[in-house]
Design an enzyme around this catalytic site. Structure first.
Site, PDB file in Angstrom:
ATOM      1  N   LYS A   1      -6.642   0.758   2.789  1.00  0.00           N
ATOM      2  CA  LYS A   1      -6.839   1.593   1.588  1.00  0.00           C
ATOM      3  C   LYS A   1      -7.676   0.844   0.547  1.00  0.00           C
ATOM      4  O   LYS A   1      -8.580   1.411  -0.067  1.00  0.00           O
ATOM      5  CB  LYS A   1      -5.477   1.991   0.995  1.00  0.00           C
ATOM      6  CG  LYS A   1      -4.758   3.033   1.838  1.00  0.00           C
ATOM      7  CD  LYS A   1      -3.302   3.235   1.460  1.00  0.00           C
ATOM      8  CE  LYS A   1      -2.626   4.162   2.461  1.00  0.00           C
ATOM      9  NZ  LYS A   1      -1.185   4.281   2.285  1.00  0.00           N
TER      10      LYS A   1
ATOM     11  N   GLN B   1       3.623   2.069  -1.467  1.00  0.00           N
ATOM     12  CA  GLN B   1       3.574   2.144  -0.009  1.00  0.00           C
ATOM     13  C   GLN B   1       5.001   2.258   0.549  1.00  0.00           C
ATOM     14  O   GLN B   1       5.856   1.430   0.240  1.00  0.00           O
ATOM     15  CB  GLN B   1       2.872   0.889   0.557  1.00  0.00           C
ATOM     16  CG  GLN B   1       2.682   0.896   2.060  1.00  0.00           C
ATOM     17  CD  GLN B   1       1.731   1.985   2.543  1.00  0.00           C
ATOM     18  OE1 GLN B   1       0.663   2.220   1.964  1.00  0.00           O
ATOM     19  NE2 GLN B   1       2.108   2.669   3.615  1.00  0.00           N
TER      20      GLN B   1
ATOM     21  N   ASP C   1      -0.566  10.588  -3.717  1.00  0.00           N
ATOM     22  CA  ASP C   1       0.005  10.762  -2.375  1.00  0.00           C
ATOM     23  C   ASP C   1       0.520  12.191  -2.178  1.00  0.00           C
ATOM     24  O   ASP C   1       0.774  12.607  -1.054  1.00  0.00           O
ATOM     25  CB  ASP C   1       1.189   9.785  -2.193  1.00  0.00           C
ATOM     26  CG  ASP C   1       0.880   8.680  -1.201  1.00  0.00           C
ATOM     27  OD1 ASP C   1      -0.079   8.830  -0.421  1.00  0.00           O
ATOM     28  OD2 ASP C   1       1.607   7.663  -1.206  1.00  0.00           O
TER      29      ASP C   1
END
Ligand code: NAP
Length: 283
Positions: A53, A97, A120
């Site tokens: 990412k 995460q 997200d």
């Protein structure tokens, strides 16, 4: 029939190039899109996702910052870090995460991220907006899957979509997004009886189970579109999907590979959401 491959890698490259231009024009207007990533602990898979990412952000010109924190961080300390990022003007997207250690509530962490920075797309407000067809940050993996299907001009309306897997991050939202596109959606999961009867009736089959080679050619209708979300390692340490690719490609009309399929698109849609969030600052 040999299926045409839907390359997530190629589509991701195209989209990232477009995004790079969007980032350039935002920079000319004084806004640098910024993504903050918090990684709790040292899980190797999470470390590798986060690295990918970061790399993608760099290539696209998005500012990214990584906060690697000890797995012994308390829930209150982690929530305080999120609160600080919620207030940071140069940060347009926040990502924690997953998975996080058991002593921290995943629910609290997801809900602590401000919905306007929830790139997200996991916050209940964004999920609710998605369900009711309002503008929202769409969860990255499902969003990427829909983009892959659309990239081949495959009609979704009226198609029977079968999703194997009903997780909150993949199965459920991808079904919802395809329902929003007027598909008829069936979900299969670990309690589904006679699953092959459902999968064999799918025009579009999305497999998100996390079991290597779970779906073979006998589970797939001739001409179906097959999207393999699974990421598994075989005994030789090679990445493989949930679908027996070599068999199913002889039956399907379109198929996604692993690696090089859904994975690169997931990261690309994260970049997309971050740029979208930065764009909202122009208003
Ligand atoms: P998950 O949370 O473990 O969910 C797995 C789903 O599969 C569950 O809904 C489960 O049903 C269902 N399942 C398990 N065994 C089954 C069986 N025998 N028959 C039918 N259904 C069964 O996994 P996830 O997070 O959705 O991820 C799925 C896979 O996608 C994993 O390999 C993951 O690594 C991969 N993934 C890839 C990306 C990417 O960007 N490429 C992103 C996210 C995930 P129940 O609900 O009944 O337990």
């Amino acid at each position: 029939m040999t299926a045409e491959i839907i390359s997530g890698k190629e589509l991701a490259q195209e989209k990232r190039l477009e995004m790079k231009n969007q980032v350039e024009s935002l920079k000319e207007k004084g806004i640098i899109p910024g993504l903050a990533v918090i990684l709790v602990g040292e899980d190797p898979a999470s470390q590798s996702y986060v690295r990918a990412k970061q790399k993608a952000c760099k290539e696209t010109g998005i500012h990214s910052e990584l906060d690697e924190v000890s797995p012994s961080i308390t829930e209150a300390e982690l929530l305080a870090k999120i609160e600080k990022l919620n207030k940071a003007e140069h940060i347009h997207g926040i990502l924690v995460q997953l998975p996080i250690p058991d002593h921290i509530s995943e629910k609290k962490v997801i809900e602590a991220i401000h919905p306007d920075k929830d790139v997200d797309g996991f916050h209940p407000i964004n999920i609710g907006r998605m369900m009711t067809g309002q503008e929202s940050f769409l969860p990255c993996t499902p969003f990427g899957i829909v983009e892959m299907i659309k990239s081949k001009n495959i009609g979704i309306e009226g198609k029977h979509v079968v999703i194997v897997g009903r997780s909150n991050i993949v199965g459920k939202p991808v079904g919802q997004l395809l329902l929003n596109e007027n598909a008829t959606v069936t979900y299969c999961h670990s309690r589904t009886k006679n699953m092959a009867e459902f999968t064999r009736s799918a025009d579009i089959l999305v497999v998100a189970v996390g079991k290597p080679h779970f779906i073979d050619k006998d589970d797939v209708k001739e001409g179906a579109v097959v999207i393999d979300v699974g990421v598994n390692r075989n005994d030789e340490g090679k990445l493989i999907g949930d679908v027996v690719f070599d068999q199913v490609k002889e039956v399907a009309s379109y198929i996604t590979p692993v690696p090089g399929g859904v994975g690169p698109m997931t990261i690309t849609m994260l970049l997309h959401n971050t740029v979208l969030s930065a764009n909202r600052n122009l208003k």
